[in-house]
Design an enzyme around this catalytic site. Sequence first.
Site, PDB file in Angstrom:
ATOM      1  N   ASN A 111       0.827  -1.225   0.000  1.00  0.00           N
ATOM      2  CA  ASN A 111       0.000   0.000   0.000  1.00  0.00           C
ATOM      3  C   ASN A 111       0.856   1.267   0.000  1.00  0.00           C
ATOM      4  OD1 ASN A 111      -2.593   1.548   2.070  1.00  0.00           O
ATOM      5  ND2 ASN A 111      -2.511   1.411  -0.134  1.00  0.00           N
TER       6      ASN A 111
ATOM      7  N   CYS B 279       3.064   1.732  -3.111  1.00  0.00           N
ATOM      8  CA  CYS B 279       3.432   1.972  -4.519  1.00  0.00           C
ATOM      9  C   CYS B 279       2.200   1.888  -5.432  1.00  0.00           C
ATOM     10  CB  CYS B 279       4.499   0.991  -4.989  1.00  0.00           C
ATOM     11  SG  CYS B 279       6.087   1.144  -4.130  1.00  0.00           S
TER      12      CYS B 279
ATOM     13  N   SER C 286      -1.154   0.465  -5.125  1.00  0.00           N
ATOM     14  CA  SER C 286      -2.567   0.756  -4.780  1.00  0.00           C
ATOM     15  C   SER C 286      -2.840   2.222  -4.426  1.00  0.00           C
ATOM     16  CB  SER C 286      -3.105  -0.204  -3.712  1.00  0.00           C
ATOM     17  OG  SER C 286      -2.387  -0.122  -2.518  1.00  0.00           O
TER      18      SER C 286
END
Length: 165
Positions: free
Chosen positions: A18, A20, A22
């Site tokens: 969470n 890079c 998303s």
Amino acid sequence: MLMKACTPSSVLLVCLGNICRSPTAEEVFRQQAAIAGLSIKVDSAGTSDWHVGSAPDARSQRHAKSHGYKINKLVARQVSANDFRDFDLILAMDSQNLADLQAIKDSIAESEDSLATLALFSEEDPTYCGSDVPDPYKGDNDDFEEVIERIESSAQAWIESWKAC
Ligand code: 4NP
């Protein structure tokens, strides 16, 4: 193609850290939905707890910014069972994320119908259908650019599928 469902009211984008893929997908999705006039709650999370509380990776922030996406204020969190109750649709950046999410979903002792639909982020995308958004964490600039390219393409494909509904 997975489904011809109408616009979900909420979408959760999930990768490993969470920091890079998303968070980038969260902002791309939010902007594309707004442009399309769709009202959708958008959030992101990671399957791991490794970066909980952190801002997105500096390289992701830089690449996102260069394409018009400001993600510096986003904060990493880990996906939870409650996300399957709170979101209509949960999209996994790669097949490992999808398997990890399916395992969480399978562990929830509730009717399948009441829980989020789970799919690969590329599922609706004619260009990248069925493929992963590759993890760029140990990669170079080109890998971070490829993440943006794939995310823009696959997010647009979901939104087009809902506009037609
Ligand atoms: P993400 O990338 O899943 O796109 O946020 C990664 C971030 C961190 C790590 C791996 C992937 N890590 O190994 O810490």
